[in-house]
Design a protein around this motif. Sequence first.
Motif, PDB file in Angstrom:
ATOM      1  N   VAL A 118       0.853  -1.190   0.000  1.00 11.84           N
ATOM      2  CA  VAL A 118       0.000   0.000   0.000  1.00 11.84           C
ATOM      3  C   VAL A 118       0.892   1.244   0.000  1.00 11.84           C
ATOM      4  O   VAL A 118       1.839   1.348   0.777  1.00 11.84           O
ATOM      5  CB  VAL A 118      -0.936   0.045   1.224  1.00 11.84           C
ATOM      6  CG1 VAL A 118      -1.975   1.157   1.040  1.00 11.84           C
ATOM      7  CG2 VAL A 118      -1.620  -1.288   1.445  1.00 11.84           C
ATOM      8  N   CYS A 119       0.566   2.166  -0.895  1.00 12.96           N
ATOM      9  CA  CYS A 119       1.259   3.452  -0.984  1.00 12.96           C
ATOM     10  C   CYS A 119       0.222   4.556  -0.791  1.00 12.96           C
ATOM     11  O   CYS A 119      -0.939   4.388  -1.178  1.00 12.96           O
ATOM     12  CB  CYS A 119       1.930   3.598  -2.353  1.00 12.96           C
ATOM     13  SG  CYS A 119       2.763   5.196  -2.620  1.00 12.96           S
ATOM     14  N   CYS A 120       0.614   5.654  -0.176  1.00 15.79           N
ATOM     15  CA  CYS A 120      -0.274   6.812  -0.054  1.00 15.79           C
ATOM     16  C   CYS A 120       0.413   8.049  -0.604  1.00 15.79           C
ATOM     17  O   CYS A 120       1.638   8.187  -0.522  1.00 15.79           O
ATOM     18  CB  CYS A 120      -0.640   7.076   1.406  1.00 15.79           C
ATOM     19  SG  CYS A 120      -1.886   5.958   2.074  1.00 15.79           S
ATOM     20  N   THR A 121      -0.367   8.936  -1.172  1.00 17.50           N
ATOM     21  CA  THR A 121       0.107  10.264  -1.555  1.00 17.50           C
ATOM     22  C   THR A 121      -0.940  11.252  -1.054  1.00 17.50           C
ATOM     23  O   THR A 121      -2.012  11.402  -1.647  1.00 17.50           O
ATOM     24  CB  THR A 121       0.384  10.378  -3.071  1.00 17.50           C
ATOM     25  OG1 THR A 121       0.817  11.692  -3.371  1.00 17.50           O
ATOM     26  CG2 THR A 121      -0.812   9.996  -3.921  1.00 17.50           C
ATOM     27  N   LEU A 122      -0.628  11.890   0.072  1.00 16.13           N
ATOM     28  CA  LEU A 122      -1.613  12.686   0.808  1.00 16.13           C
ATOM     29  C   LEU A 122      -1.142  14.109   1.062  1.00 16.13           C
ATOM     30  O   LEU A 122      -1.768  14.840   1.815  1.00 16.13           O
ATOM     31  CB  LEU A 122      -1.914  12.019   2.164  1.00 16.13           C
ATOM     32  CG  LEU A 122      -2.210  10.508   2.156  1.00 16.13           C
ATOM     33  CD1 LEU A 122      -2.236   9.958   3.575  1.00 16.13           C
ATOM     34  CD2 LEU A 122      -3.522  10.220   1.447  1.00 16.13           C
ATOM     35  N   GLY A 123      -0.025  14.494   0.441  1.00 19.34           N
ATOM     36  CA  GLY A 123       0.537  15.806   0.699  1.00 19.34           C
ATOM     37  C   GLY A 123       1.548  15.749   1.834  1.00 19.34           C
ATOM     38  O   GLY A 123       2.109  14.700   2.146  1.00 19.34           O
ATOM     39  N   MET A 124       1.779  16.887   2.449  1.00 16.94           N
ATOM     40  CA  MET A 124       2.771  16.961   3.522  1.00 16.94           C
ATOM     41  C   MET A 124       2.286  16.217   4.762  1.00 16.94           C
ATOM     42  O   MET A 124       1.080  16.141   5.026  1.00 16.94           O
ATOM     43  CB  MET A 124       3.043  18.432   3.875  1.00 16.94           C
ATOM     44  CG  MET A 124       3.698  19.212   2.753  1.00 16.94           C
ATOM     45  SD  MET A 124       4.059  20.931   3.208  1.00 16.94           S
ATOM     46  CE  MET A 124       2.419  21.650   3.256  1.00 16.94           C
ATOM     47  N   LEU A 125       3.234  15.683   5.517  1.00 15.33           N
ATOM     48  CA  LEU A 125       2.882  15.056   6.788  1.00 15.33           C
ATOM     49  C   LEU A 125       4.036  15.211   7.763  1.00 15.33           C
ATOM     50  O   LEU A 125       5.181  15.411   7.358  1.00 15.33           O
ATOM     51  CB  LEU A 125       2.495  13.589   6.607  1.00 15.33           C
ATOM     52  CG  LEU A 125       3.554  12.496   6.420  1.00 15.33           C
ATOM     53  CD1 LEU A 125       2.903  11.124   6.471  1.00 15.33           C
ATOM     54  CD2 LEU A 125       4.304  12.634   5.120  1.00 15.33           C
ATOM     55  N   ASN A 126       3.716  15.115   9.060  1.00 11.66           N
ATOM     56  CA  ASN A 126       4.749  15.269  10.080  1.00 11.66           C
ATOM     57  C   ASN A 126       5.240  13.898  10.548  1.00 11.66           C
ATOM     58  O   ASN A 126       4.746  12.860  10.090  1.00 11.66           O
ATOM     59  CB  ASN A 126       4.251  16.131  11.248  1.00 11.66           C
ATOM     60  CG  ASN A 126       3.020  15.530  11.930  1.00 11.66           C
ATOM     61  OD1 ASN A 126       2.893  14.310  12.059  1.00 11.66           O
ATOM     62  ND2 ASN A 126       2.104  16.388  12.378  1.00 11.66           N
ATOM     63  N   GLU A 127       6.188  13.901  11.474  1.00  9.25           N
ATOM     64  CA  GLU A 127       6.788  12.643  11.919  1.00  9.25           C
ATOM     65  C   GLU A 127       5.756  11.722  12.562  1.00  9.25           C
ATOM     66  O   GLU A 127       5.764  10.508  12.328  1.00  9.25           O
ATOM     67  CB  GLU A 127       7.913  12.927  12.930  1.00  9.25           C
ATOM     68  CG  GLU A 127       9.202  13.392  12.291  1.00  9.25           C
ATOM     69  CD  GLU A 127      10.351  13.415  13.295  1.00  9.25           C
ATOM     70  OE1 GLU A 127      10.498  12.426  14.046  1.00  9.25           O
ATOM     71  OE2 GLU A 127      11.090  14.409  13.322  1.00  9.25           O
ATOM     72  N   GLU A 128       4.889  12.287  13.406  1.00 10.41           N
ATOM     73  CA  GLU A 128       3.903  11.465  14.103  1.00 10.41           C
ATOM     74  C   GLU A 128       2.920  10.830  13.123  1.00 10.41           C
ATOM     75  O   GLU A 128       2.542   9.653  13.270  1.00 10.41           O
ATOM     76  CB  GLU A 128       3.133  12.308  15.125  1.00 10.41           C
ATOM     77  CG  GLU A 128       3.967  12.800  16.304  1.00 10.41           C
ATOM     78  CD  GLU A 128       4.918  13.934  15.935  1.00 10.41           C
ATOM     79  OE1 GLU A 128       4.687  14.614  14.900  1.00 10.41           O
ATOM     80  OE2 GLU A 128       5.910  14.125  16.662  1.00 10.41           O
TER      81      GLU A 128
END
Length: 333
Positions: A129-139
Amino acid sequence: MDEIRHDWSREEITAIYQTPLLELILQAADVHRRFHELGEVQISSLISVKTGGCPEDCAYCPQAARYHTDIHVHGMMKVDEVLEKARKAKAAGASRMCLGAAWREVRDNRDFDKVIDMVKAINQEQMEVCCTLGMLNEEQAQRLAEAGLYAYNHNLDTSEENYDKIITTRTYEDRLNTLEHVRKANITVCSGGIIGMGESDEDRIGMLHTLSNLPQHPQSVPVNALVPVKGTPMENQPRVPVQDMVRMVATARIIMPGSVVRLSAGRTEMGLSEQALCFLAGANSIFAGDKLLTTPNPEFNEDMQMFDILGLRPRKAFKERNESEEVSVLPQE
């Protein structure tokens, strides 16, 4: 022993990129044979789980709310709907399911909770599974990792120097930070770019330079040809010549030899022989299915016919992980 380098200079990459085309293809094919099984191609399928209404201003993207395109805004899909599409894609030959959402960034809300549930459900089908959701933080990256996410896509799009001509609503540093968060969470990185947006050869080389000098090369490097969409600032851009795609694929293959190089958007404009050149130059992954988020893509049955003609075969899911596990249990000499 073959060496994977992370210290490529722009001058070295320029020399590779400018190699006469047939010689470049031969060099890339040689590297490809040393690092990968010839004829094995990883197949991904892509679902837009939340479409349109994005606040960003990416000049190529029909999902930006500020552009007047034919894309209609759709809220989050249901987990069961996504799971059914994943099962169909697997039955057609896909080993990876990519989930895309038209977000600027991941927010800790019910929609993100749904994505987590989607990741868990598709994992049960023995698909990457791959996601492309924009920016994300470490948590957030860690939460996706704990749900079983295999890969995260976050393209650089273009060179750092050209970036603000394409996007102004986030910075190049923002993109690199997201990739760092993904790496720290031990999720594999999928990152490449788009050509045909009016950039120079130097911009293409600059993007490849950044990717090849990351602490780890992206495990997947998508090479996209712009698909111009009416209503976006890029609607009148000319079609990318196939030789430009071949140069990008071949150069990426030589400087990032262990990575999977994905022939991504723009394949609908390429014939069988043109795609064959890209496979010869080191491409070993495609998106299959009739849509790439919102742009057209060849259907599964067309691709399977192409695989049959060219003698290609689908790569199995989790191959990298399985091979590393096999190596780890080998007896010590």
